[in-house]
Design a protein around this motif. Structure first.
Motif, PDB file in Angstrom:
ATOM      1  N   LEU A  58       0.460  -7.253 -10.170  1.00 47.56           N
ATOM      2  CA  LEU A  58       1.245  -8.128  -9.297  1.00 47.56           C
ATOM      3  C   LEU A  58       2.633  -7.542  -9.041  1.00 47.56           C
ATOM      4  N   GLY A  59       3.252  -7.010 -10.084  1.00 51.25           N
ATOM      5  CA  GLY A  59       4.574  -6.400  -9.914  1.00 51.25           C
ATOM      6  C   GLY A  59       4.531  -5.194  -8.996  1.00 51.25           C
ATOM      7  N   ALA A  60       3.492  -4.392  -9.122  1.00 51.63           N
ATOM      8  CA  ALA A  60       3.363  -3.232  -8.238  1.00 51.63           C
ATOM      9  C   ALA A  60       3.117  -3.662  -6.802  1.00 51.63           C
ATOM     10  N   ALA A  61       2.304  -4.681  -6.613  1.00 51.32           N
ATOM     11  CA  ALA A  61       2.032  -5.163  -5.255  1.00 51.32           C
ATOM     12  C   ALA A  61       3.304  -5.712  -4.606  1.00 51.32           C
ATOM     13  N   VAL A  62       4.040  -6.514  -5.337  1.00 51.25           N
ATOM     14  CA  VAL A  62       5.301  -7.061  -4.796  1.00 51.25           C
ATOM     15  C   VAL A  62       6.304  -5.936  -4.543  1.00 51.25           C
ATOM     16  N   GLY A  63       6.369  -4.969  -5.467  1.00 47.14           N
ATOM     17  CA  GLY A  63       7.263  -3.828  -5.260  1.00 47.14           C
ATOM     18  C   GLY A  63       6.894  -3.026  -4.029  1.00 47.14           C
ATOM     19  N   ASN A  64       5.604  -2.821  -3.791  1.00 43.27           N
ATOM     20  CA  ASN A  64       5.171  -2.098  -2.585  1.00 43.27           C
ATOM     21  C   ASN A  64       5.510  -2.865  -1.325  1.00 43.27           C
ATOM     22  N   ILE A  65       5.310  -4.175  -1.342  1.00 47.12           N
ATOM     23  CA  ILE A  65       5.642  -4.988  -0.166  1.00 47.12           C
ATOM     24  C   ILE A  65       7.139  -4.912   0.115  1.00 47.12           C
ATOM     25  N   LEU A  66       7.956  -5.022  -0.923  1.00 43.72           N
ATOM     26  CA  LEU A  66       9.404  -4.930  -0.726  1.00 43.72           C
ATOM     27  C   LEU A  66       9.813  -3.538  -0.250  1.00 43.72           C
ATOM     28  N   PHE A  67       9.137  -2.506  -0.747  1.00 48.45           N
ATOM     29  CA  PHE A  67       9.448  -1.143  -0.334  1.00 48.45           C
ATOM     30  C   PHE A  67       9.058  -0.900   1.120  1.00 48.45           C
ATOM     31  N   LEU A  68       7.895  -1.391   1.517  1.00 45.69           N
ATOM     32  CA  LEU A  68       7.415  -1.135   2.873  1.00 45.69           C
ATOM     33  C   LEU A  68       8.155  -1.935   3.932  1.00 45.69           C
ATOM     34  N   TYR A  69       8.369  -3.216   3.676  1.00 45.19           N
ATOM     35  CA  TYR A  69       8.926  -4.081   4.711  1.00 45.19           C
ATOM     36  C   TYR A  69      10.435  -4.245   4.634  1.00 45.19           C
ATOM     37  N   GLU A  70      11.037  -3.852   3.542  1.00 44.01           N
ATOM     38  CA  GLU A  70      12.479  -3.913   3.345  1.00 44.01           C
ATOM     39  C   GLU A  70      13.096  -5.225   3.840  1.00 44.01           C
ATOM     40  N   PRO A  71      12.710  -6.337   3.218  1.00 46.74           N
ATOM     41  CA  PRO A  71      13.277  -7.616   3.682  1.00 46.74           C
ATOM     42  C   PRO A  71      14.763  -7.707   3.345  1.00 46.74           C
ATOM     43  N   ASN A  72      15.457  -8.477   4.119  1.00 45.38           N
ATOM     44  CA  ASN A  72      16.885  -8.663   3.897  1.00 45.38           C
ATOM     45  C   ASN A  72      17.072  -9.725   2.822  1.00 45.38           C
TER      46      ASN A  72
END
Length: 143
Positions: A58-72
């Protein structure tokens, strides 16, 4: 139009499958070197190993989403606190991973004894090092 759609769909499938394979390999590696099981052994919580592994994924998935989409994610009041908390947990993870990797160095002598590799151990280790060098050079220059 249809040809372009097929090309884009093929690229999507290849990209998703490649990403899934790389992620599965990384988590298999982390599991193989025993980071999760060693942490469970140290904390005497063997019954929760599956929960720990799920949380790693789960941590890796959330980290990948944050890395790819770069939310503000601006948090002016709590920003420093969140950075401190994230830094702490990232440091714990990196420390556990580096200790597990250091213990993994014992694999080469054990593996060589089990397969009865009497000659060529130097070439075996140099092949690993050369492969790592080629991978680093390719990654550096082909970005």
């Amino acid at each position: 139009m249809f040809k372009e759609w097929c090309i884009q769909a093929s690229l999507l499938i290849i990209g998703v499958c490649s990403g899934a394979l790389v992620a599965a390999g990384m988590f298999a590696f982390v599991t193989m070197i025993g980071v999760v099981s060693r942490m469970a052994a140290r904390t005497k919580s063997f019954g929760k190993i599956l929960l720990y592994e799920d949380l790693v994924v789960l941590g890796a998935a959330v980290g990948n989403i944050l890395f790819l989409y770069e939310p503000n994610l601006t948090m002016p009041a709590m920003g420093a606190l969140w950075r401190i908390v994230f830094g702490f947990f990232a440091g714990v993870y990196v420390g556990c991973l580096s200790i597990a990797l250091a213990e993994l160095l014992n694999v080469v002598p054990i593996f060589s004894r089990r397969i009865k590799l009497n000659r060529g151990l130097t070439a075996f280790v140099l092949t690993f090092a050369f492969g790592k060098l080629i991978g680093a050079v390719v990654d550096l220059f082909l970005k």
